[in-house]
Design an enzyme around this catalytic site. Structure first.
Site, PDB file in Angstrom:
ATOM      1  N   ASP A 128      55.192 -15.438 152.918  1.00 37.12           N
ATOM      2  CA  ASP A 128      56.271 -14.846 153.348  1.00 37.12           C
ATOM      3  C   ASP A 128      57.495 -15.485 154.051  1.00 37.12           C
ATOM      4  O   ASP A 128      57.202 -16.137 155.064  1.00 37.12           O
ATOM      5  CB  ASP A 128      55.902 -13.721 154.281  1.00 37.12           C
ATOM      6  N   ASN A 174      63.062  -8.796 153.882  1.00 31.55           N
ATOM      7  CA  ASN A 174      62.967  -8.021 152.689  1.00 31.55           C
ATOM      8  C   ASN A 174      61.746  -7.409 152.278  1.00 31.55           C
ATOM      9  O   ASN A 174      61.309  -7.075 151.308  1.00 31.55           O
ATOM     10  CB  ASN A 174      63.355  -9.041 151.548  1.00 31.55           C
ATOM     11  N   GLY A 206      54.631  -9.098 151.359  1.00 35.74           N
ATOM     12  CA  GLY A 206      55.673 -10.182 151.933  1.00 35.74           C
ATOM     13  C   GLY A 206      55.985 -11.236 151.373  1.00 35.74           C
ATOM     14  O   GLY A 206      56.812 -11.822 151.716  1.00 35.74           O
ATOM     15  N   ASP A 216      57.711 -14.103 149.003  1.00 33.97           N
ATOM     16  CA  ASP A 216      58.946 -14.040 148.266  1.00 33.97           C
ATOM     17  C   ASP A 216      59.158 -15.475 147.902  1.00 33.97           C
ATOM     18  O   ASP A 216      58.427 -16.337 148.031  1.00 33.97           O
ATOM     19  CB  ASP A 216      59.986 -13.481 149.184  1.00 33.97           C
ATOM     20  N   ASP A 235      63.608  -6.960 138.920  1.00 32.77           N
ATOM     21  CA  ASP A 235      63.546  -5.825 139.531  1.00 32.77           C
ATOM     22  C   ASP A 235      62.506  -4.541 139.154  1.00 32.77           C
ATOM     23  O   ASP A 235      62.551  -4.305 138.138  1.00 32.77           O
ATOM     24  CB  ASP A 235      64.924  -5.238 139.737  1.00 32.77           C
ATOM     25  N   GLU A 283      64.169  -7.208 144.904  1.00 34.60           N
ATOM     26  CA  GLU A 283      64.750  -7.539 146.100  1.00 34.60           C
ATOM     27  C   GLU A 283      63.693  -8.138 147.285  1.00 34.60           C
ATOM     28  O   GLU A 283      64.050  -8.472 148.269  1.00 34.60           O
ATOM     29  CB  GLU A 283      65.512  -6.073 146.716  1.00 34.60           C
ATOM     30  N   ASN A 314      57.218  -6.046 126.605  1.00 34.11           N
ATOM     31  CA  ASN A 314      56.504  -5.096 126.044  1.00 34.11           C
ATOM     32  C   ASN A 314      56.746  -3.776 126.573  1.00 34.11           C
ATOM     33  O   ASN A 314      56.839  -2.926 125.928  1.00 34.11           O
ATOM     34  CB  ASN A 314      54.929  -5.270 125.936  1.00 34.11           C
ATOM     35  N   ASP A 374      54.292 -11.742 128.508  1.00 39.78           N
ATOM     36  CA  ASP A 374      53.231 -10.631 128.960  1.00 39.78           C
ATOM     37  C   ASP A 374      52.887  -9.824 127.545  1.00 39.78           C
ATOM     38  O   ASP A 374      53.853  -9.588 126.716  1.00 39.78           O
ATOM     39  CB  ASP A 374      53.431  -9.504 130.087  1.00 39.78           C
ATOM     40  N   LYS A 382      50.200  -9.182 122.397  1.00 39.51           N
ATOM     41  CA  LYS A 382      49.278  -8.721 121.413  1.00 39.51           C
ATOM     42  C   LYS A 382      49.967  -7.196 120.960  1.00 39.51           C
ATOM     43  O   LYS A 382      49.580  -6.514 119.861  1.00 39.51           O
ATOM     44  CB  LYS A 382      47.882  -8.261 122.044  1.00 39.51           C
ATOM     45  N   GLU A 402      50.641 -14.216 126.460  1.00 39.26           N
ATOM     46  CA  GLU A 402      49.245 -13.483 127.057  1.00 39.26           C
ATOM     47  C   GLU A 402      48.694 -12.542 125.627  1.00 39.26           C
ATOM     48  O   GLU A 402      49.290 -11.590 125.653  1.00 39.26           O
ATOM     49  CB  GLU A 402      49.137 -12.737 128.313  1.00 39.26           C
ATOM     50  N   ASP A 408      43.990 -11.123 136.706  1.00 37.54           N
ATOM     51  CA  ASP A 408      43.600 -10.092 135.892  1.00 37.54           C
ATOM     52  C   ASP A 408      41.838 -10.153 135.646  1.00 37.54           C
ATOM     53  O   ASP A 408      41.471  -8.784 135.281  1.00 37.54           O
ATOM     54  CB  ASP A 408      44.018  -9.930 134.248  1.00 37.54           C
TER      55      ASP A 408
HETATM   56  C1  NOJ Z   1      48.971  -8.339 131.624  1.00 33.98           C
HETATM   57  C2  NOJ Z   1      48.946  -8.828 132.922  1.00 33.98           C
HETATM   58  O1  NOJ Z   1      48.490 -10.185 133.116  1.00 33.98           O
HETATM   59  C3  NOJ Z   1      48.483  -7.899 133.707  1.00 33.98           C
HETATM   60  O2  NOJ Z   1      48.478  -8.113 135.182  1.00 33.98           O
HETATM   61  C4  NOJ Z   1      49.640  -6.644 133.531  1.00 33.98           C
HETATM   62  O3  NOJ Z   1      49.039  -5.583 134.504  1.00 33.98           O
HETATM   63  C5  NOJ Z   1      49.312  -6.053 132.168  1.00 33.98           C
HETATM   64  N1  NOJ Z   1      49.659  -7.272 131.247  1.00 33.98           N
HETATM   65  C6  NOJ Z   1      50.485  -5.390 132.010  1.00 33.98           C
HETATM   66  O4  NOJ Z   1      51.784  -5.574 132.200  1.00 33.98           O
HETATM   67 CA    CA Z   2      59.182 -11.432 152.443  1.00 36.62          CA
HETATM   68 CA    CA Z   3      54.680  -2.452 122.035  1.00 35.63          CA
END
Ligand code: NOJ
Ligand code: CA
Ligand code: CA
Length: 713
Positions: free
Chosen positions: A39, A44, A61, A63, A89, A114, A143, A240, A243, A268, A339
């Protein structure tokens, strides 16, 4: 004077990013979840802020300001790239009882969240990182936007202006006559209920509003959003959920971004195991276009080091895994992530730290670019739980640990040993508890030897010169004599031996990016390039933009080819390098929905595939069958260019059987293939013949008149 400064500034801004770019294989990526890191600006933090860091589903916190403050710490680990969690955002509310602290619930692709800062902070991060030899890779999420049924209901903004949300979008949605999906900005096809076929790409992933990337407005909006990061100095993107998007759309998206310079983009593709199925096949198909995170191998690595399992089995699996890549050394390897359960949170062994060090060293020496998840260096775990969100605790800064030393040491070796950077992968010996693998690139070699059982004196055959070798990590010793190596390995140990011989002949190790269209800049990494020479791409000499012994930047020439892959060769004083492949696109591509009426093909056994006479169609592409009686796929196509395709049937991993059918189309956003070349009917064909005959007679009469005229004169 002021004018001069502006001119210099403009020139600097226009300078292609290639000039500052490193070959990504030479480096290590440090992955940061921004909210959980540091932070730097307490003003913010609200709303949805938990200063006690006990509710893992609220903002804590962290950023961009905090990340900038900690750049020296990150640099101290010897990494060269930082992958930051999504910065766009996010929704301003809770959904599923969680704030979007993780960054994956975007509402505005033109703005920065923000809680994290603004564009100025991002540009400052890029600049400060660059001063330290580090570049910034941004997680980007094209996606889906945000949850459909909670929070802001898929609300979407364009730099602050409200555009739509999932329910408003439904009202204007129409059924696509080819795919059968109700769509507008989003797909309106419910949640992914089966993890294959049409739902996989055309339905909502975990209730997140699924973009219709083939809608030209969505296509431009998502591209412009990504461009903002590139224009602000990002050297790459982590994309992201690839697939769940059509590869054909991603190809055009990537190619447009590459017009800015040789970015490092990786996707990914979540397929958790090495089980050979259509999913793993698709994973490799995606890797032909752009690097992917090594998700399939991660589970076995953790199981074998944190729990049980043989290194012999792992070595076979990894050998097979890497054999399916065109560029195995572009695989993006990781041990921990946001993940999955952190290694140190997974098992409960007495020697888990030693085992963690082994798995870490393996991640840092396998073919590919390693990722260090924040806190791996400081043994960060959560006492409150294991998986998401407990794998995202607040950062503990400690770069004095043994793990930090391993990262730093092997990161250092990456700068000098080309086998670690570009080398192949071959198991020398493997048993349940011991393993030695070798990697070679020209005159550089690397030998990784490990033992997860009781101390042992390991002997094996190796084609290394006689001598005593010292391991880079602990100073362990290996004696080689007459092609026999002998090394004493304590319990839970890993040693890394290396040779750096002189490389005189040019040798290509990597191409970044390895998908390109004419006029695009690519970086060729390797060794022995000398001081200058030529680069031949697809038989044509490429324009050289810069030349160093280990790195050449060239512009891809325009080629007359219908092949998907063309050869790249470096020719210098040291000779001619063996060729390496480049995925070639003819350029001016649009993402095209290519369809054919199912009645044209009848019963199909397995999947229907097409390949065609354009580089874009040079690799077979699988088609999906819709409820509207069509087969379809998405591919980049040069606008207005006629092409033909041939059809095949078969299984992903098997041989494809050609069907006796050729179909035709012209590059456009939607192409319905026809049995005859479009625009050329039988009548037109006859008409064309008449025109040709007429033209021939005119030429002959003119020649006759000329001869008579000459004689007369
Ligand atoms: C894969 C990301 O690594 C994961 O953290 C996210 O929740 C999902 N895609 C959806 O965006
Ligand atoms: Ca902060
Ligand atoms: Ca899709």
């Amino acid at each position: 004077m002021g004018r001069l400064v502006s001119v210099v500034l403009i020139v600097l801004l226009l300078t292609p990013i290639a000039s500052a770019w490193e070959v990504p294989e030479r480096g290590i990526i440090y992955q940061v979840m921004v909210d959980r890191f540091y932070d730097g600006n307490t003003s913010n933090n609200e709303p949805f802020y938990d200063p006690t860091h006990s509710n893992y589903r609220l903002y804590w916190g962290g950023d961009l300001e905090g990340l900038i403050e900690k750049l020296d710490y990150i640099k101290s680990l010897g990494v060269s790239m930082i992958w930051v969690s999504p910065l766009n955002d996010n929704i301003n509310s809770l959904a599923y009882g969680s704030a979007p602290y993780h960054g994956y619930w975007t509402r505005d692709y033109k703005r920065i969240e923000e809680h994290f800062g603004g564009w100025e902070d991002f540009r400052r991060l890029v600049k400060e990182a660059k001063k330290r030899g580090i570049c910034i890779i941004v997680d980007y999420v094209p996606n889906h936007s945000n949850p459909v049924n909670y929070g802001e209901y898929g609300a979407l903004y364009d730099n602050g202006t409200f555009l739509t949300d999932y329910f408003k979008d439904t009202k204007n949605a129409e059924v696509n006559p080819i795919t059968g999906i109700r769509e507008n900005v989003y797909h309106h096809n419910g949640n992914i209920y089966t993890w294959s076929g049409i739902p996989l790409k055309y339905a909502n992933l975990y209730g997140l509003a699924d973009f219709n990337q083939l809608n030209p407005w969505v296509d431009s909006y998502l591209t412009e959003g990504a461009m903002l990061f590139v224009d602000s100095g990002a050297c790459g993107l982590r994309i992201d959920a690839v697939k769940h998007m059509e590869l054909g759309w991603l190809e055009t998206f990537y190619l447009r971004l590459y017009s800015k310079g040789p970015l490092f983009i990786y996707g990914e593709y979540f397929t958790p195991s090495l089980q050979k199925g259509d999913d793993l096949y698709e994973f490799y198909r995606y890797s032909n276009v752009s690097p992917v995170l090594s998700i399939p191998i991660r589970e076995d690595i953790v199981r074998i080091f944190a729990f049980f399992g043989g290194l012999d089995k792992l070595s076979e699996e990894l050998g097979d895994y890497y054999s399916h890549f065109v560029y195995p050394t572009k695989a993006v390897n990781f041990l921990d992530s946001h993940d999955l359960v952190r290694f140190l949170n997974a098992g409960d062994r007495k020697d888990e730290i030693q085992r963690f060090h082994m798995a870490l060293a393996l991640t840092l020496t396998l073919p590919g670019i390693p990722v260090i998840y924040y806190g791996d260096e400081s043994y960060l775990v959560s006492k409150d739980g294991k998986g998401d969100p407990y794998n995202r605790p607040t950062m503990v800064f400690d770069n004095t640990t043994e793990a930090s030393r391993i990262i730093r040491t092997l990161g250092g070796l990456r700068k000098t040993n080309d086998a670690l950077v570009f080398g192949d992968f071959m198991t020398v010996t493997a048993s349940y508890e011991t393993w030695a693998f070798e990697r070679t690139f020209g005159n550089h070699s690397l030998l990784v030897v490990m033992n997860k059982g009781p101390a042992v004196n390991l002997t094996f055959s190796v084609d290394w010169p006689d001598g005593n070798y010292r391991d880079a990590l602990y100073g362990g010793e290996m004696v080689v004599s007459g092609g026999k190596a002998s090394v004493y390995l304590p319990r839970d140990s890993v040693y890394v031996f290396h040779i750096e011989g002189e490389q005189k002949k040019p040798l290509i190790g990597s191409i970044t990016p390895y998908a390109a269209r004419p006029g695009q800049e690519i970086v060729i990494g390797g060794a022995g390039f000398g001081k200058g020479g030529k680069v031949i791409i697809g038989g044509r000499e490429a324009k050289v933009l810069s030349w160093e012994d280990g790195k050449i930047v060239v512009e891809v020439p325009r080629l007359e080819t219908s092949a998907a892959w063309v050869n790249v060769t470096v020719v210098s004083d040291g000779g001619r390098s063996p060729p390496r492949p480049l995925r070639y696109y003819s350029g001016n591509d649009v993402p095209a929905l290519i369809a054919l009426n199912a009645s044209l093909v009848g019963e199909v056994s397995g999947t229907l595939w097409l390949s065609g006479d354009l580089p874009e169609l040079g690799e077979p592409r699988p088609l999906l069958k819709s409820s509207m009686g069509y087969y379809f796929t998405v591919a980049p196509l040069p606008e207005g260019v006629p092409f033909s395709v041939r059809l095949y049937e078969g299984k992903a991993w098997g041989a494809l059987r050609p069907l006796n059918l050729t179909l035709y189309g012209v590059g456009n956003r939607t192409v319905t293939l026809t049995e005859k070349p479009p625009g050329v009917s039988e009548g037109q064909k006859a008409g064309q013949k008449d025109v040709a005959l007429y033209a021939l007679s005119v030429v002959m009469i003119a020649a006759l008149i000329a001869v008579v005229w000459k004689r007369k004169g």
